[in-house]
Every structure is written in C-alpha cells, then in structure tokens.
Design a protein around this motif. Structure first.
Motif, PDB file in Angstrom:
ATOM      1  N   THR A 111       0.816  -1.206   0.000  1.00  0.00           N
ATOM      2  CA  THR A 111       0.000   0.000   0.000  1.00  0.00           C
ATOM      3  C   THR A 111       0.854   1.264   0.000  1.00  0.00           C
ATOM      4  O   THR A 111       1.911   1.299   0.616  1.00  0.00           O
ATOM      5  CB  THR A 111      -0.953   0.018   1.223  1.00  0.00           C
ATOM      6  OG1 THR A 111      -1.708   1.225   1.207  1.00  0.00           O
ATOM      7  CG2 THR A 111      -0.193  -0.105   2.536  1.00  0.00           C
ATOM      8  N   GLN A 157      -0.502   3.873   1.250  1.00  0.00           N
ATOM      9  CA  GLN A 157      -1.094   4.541   2.415  1.00  0.00           C
ATOM     10  C   GLN A 157      -0.782   3.740   3.675  1.00  0.00           C
ATOM     11  O   GLN A 157      -1.686   3.367   4.428  1.00  0.00           O
ATOM     12  CB  GLN A 157      -2.595   4.672   2.224  1.00  0.00           C
ATOM     13  CG  GLN A 157      -2.970   5.485   1.010  1.00  0.00           C
ATOM     14  CD  GLN A 157      -4.453   5.668   0.954  1.00  0.00           C
ATOM     15  OE1 GLN A 157      -5.032   6.296   1.841  1.00  0.00           O
ATOM     16  NE2 GLN A 157      -5.076   5.108  -0.060  1.00  0.00           N
ATOM     17  N   TRP A 158       0.498   3.511   3.917  1.00  0.00           N
ATOM     18  CA  TRP A 158       0.944   2.623   4.988  1.00  0.00           C
ATOM     19  C   TRP A 158       0.442   3.054   6.365  1.00  0.00           C
ATOM     20  O   TRP A 158      -0.186   2.276   7.075  1.00  0.00           O
ATOM     21  CB  TRP A 158       2.469   2.538   4.943  1.00  0.00           C
ATOM     22  CG  TRP A 158       3.068   1.508   5.817  1.00  0.00           C
ATOM     23  CD1 TRP A 158       2.963   0.153   5.676  1.00  0.00           C
ATOM     24  CD2 TRP A 158       3.876   1.721   6.967  1.00  0.00           C
ATOM     25  NE1 TRP A 158       3.672  -0.485   6.661  1.00  0.00           N
ATOM     26  CE2 TRP A 158       4.241   0.459   7.473  1.00  0.00           C
ATOM     27  CE3 TRP A 158       4.343   2.857   7.621  1.00  0.00           C
ATOM     28  CZ2 TRP A 158       5.036   0.295   8.594  1.00  0.00           C
ATOM     29  CZ3 TRP A 158       5.139   2.701   8.737  1.00  0.00           C
ATOM     30  CH2 TRP A 158       5.482   1.442   9.218  1.00  0.00           C
ATOM     31  N   PRO A 201      -2.029   5.269   7.283  1.00  0.00           N
ATOM     32  CA  PRO A 201      -3.488   5.185   7.429  1.00  0.00           C
ATOM     33  C   PRO A 201      -4.006   3.746   7.486  1.00  0.00           C
ATOM     34  O   PRO A 201      -4.971   3.464   8.199  1.00  0.00           O
ATOM     35  CB  PRO A 201      -4.025   5.907   6.189  1.00  0.00           C
ATOM     36  CG  PRO A 201      -2.919   6.809   5.770  1.00  0.00           C
ATOM     37  CD  PRO A 201      -1.646   6.105   6.133  1.00  0.00           C
ATOM     38  N   GLU A 213       4.882  -1.023   2.806  1.00  0.00           N
ATOM     39  CA  GLU A 213       4.783   0.298   2.198  1.00  0.00           C
ATOM     40  C   GLU A 213       5.235   0.251   0.750  1.00  0.00           C
ATOM     41  O   GLU A 213       6.347  -0.158   0.440  1.00  0.00           O
ATOM     42  CB  GLU A 213       5.614   1.305   2.973  1.00  0.00           C
ATOM     43  CG  GLU A 213       5.441   2.722   2.469  1.00  0.00           C
ATOM     44  CD  GLU A 213       6.166   3.723   3.345  1.00  0.00           C
ATOM     45  OE1 GLU A 213       5.705   4.876   3.395  1.00  0.00           O
ATOM     46  OE2 GLU A 213       7.178   3.361   3.966  1.00  0.00           O
ATOM     47  N   GLU A 243       6.252   5.533  -3.680  1.00  0.00           N
ATOM     48  CA  GLU A 243       5.515   6.255  -4.717  1.00  0.00           C
ATOM     49  C   GLU A 243       6.086   6.040  -6.107  1.00  0.00           C
ATOM     50  O   GLU A 243       5.357   6.025  -7.082  1.00  0.00           O
ATOM     51  CB  GLU A 243       5.456   7.741  -4.377  1.00  0.00           C
ATOM     52  CG  GLU A 243       4.584   7.988  -3.161  1.00  0.00           C
ATOM     53  CD  GLU A 243       4.237   9.442  -2.997  1.00  0.00           C
ATOM     54  OE1 GLU A 243       4.263  10.197  -3.977  1.00  0.00           O
ATOM     55  OE2 GLU A 243       3.911   9.818  -1.856  1.00  0.00           O
TER      56      GLU A 243
END
Length: 119
Positions: free
Chosen positions: A10, A12-13, A15, A51, A54
């Motif tokens: 993800t 969005q690690w 969250p 994670e 990006e």
C-alpha cells in the motif's frame, strides 16, 4: 503448510495501520517504519502491511500470501510442476529465514518461508 499472513502492499501505509488497529482491533506485533513493514495480529490471523514507494510501479498482484512451511525445499519441489514461469532459487532473508516466491495463475504473489535454527 500454514498460512502465516496475508500481505497488502500500500502507498497509504500509516493510514492502513491506523485503520486495521482501530477498526478491526488488531495489535501491532512488529513495526518498522524505516523498512515500511508492519505485522498486525488479530485473533487467529495476521496481516502484513508493506509500504509501496511512490516511484515503485504497482503490478497486478492484489494480495500476497505468506505461507510458513516445515521444509521449504520439499514445498518448492511440490509446487514447481504447476508453475507457469521458471522457478527462482531459495534465498536466505536478512531476517534469518529461508524464503522462496512464486505467483498463482492470477499473478498474486505467494511467499513460502521456513524458519531456520540460529546457531
């Protein structure tokens, strides 16, 4: 063979950690912000959150399964006839366990690992 954890990659690690610990009342068993890794434990199940950087391309793998086996060489030998692509070698992880990865026919990652005795 035992399902050790389902892995989710993800972007969005943080969250995701907050959501799973708050919404599903999971406990953080292992967490390494530097490595972007969290192992969350529920009652009788585990979830690994990895994670996704990006700039890291997202593949079509929706999930990863982490399977703990007693004998990795035997498990690999059993699975190899069903592989669509050539097999990769068994590796020693930095954490000190043997690991081998493959994919299912849908492209989902399957990681098999074996804890090894430390001398």
């Amino acid at each position: 063979m035992e399902l050790f954890a389902v892995e989710i990659r993800t972007a969005q690690w943080q969250p995701m950690i907050l959501w799973y610990t708050a919404a599903l009342n999971m406990k953080a068993a292992v967490r390494s912000a530097e490595e972007g890794y969290a192992l969350l434990a529920g009652r009788g199940w585990r979830l690994s959150l990895l994670e996704l950087q990006e700039d890291e391309p997202r593949d079509h793998s929706a999930i990863s399964l982490a399977l703990e086996v007693e004998d990795l060489a035997v498990a690999r030998e059993r699975i190899e006839p069903y592989l669509m692509e050539p097999s990769t070698p068994i590796e020693m992880s930095e954490e000190g366990f043997l690991q081998w990865g493959t994919t299912d026919p849908d492209g989902n990652r399957i990681k098999l690992f074996q804890f090894v005795a430390v001398d």
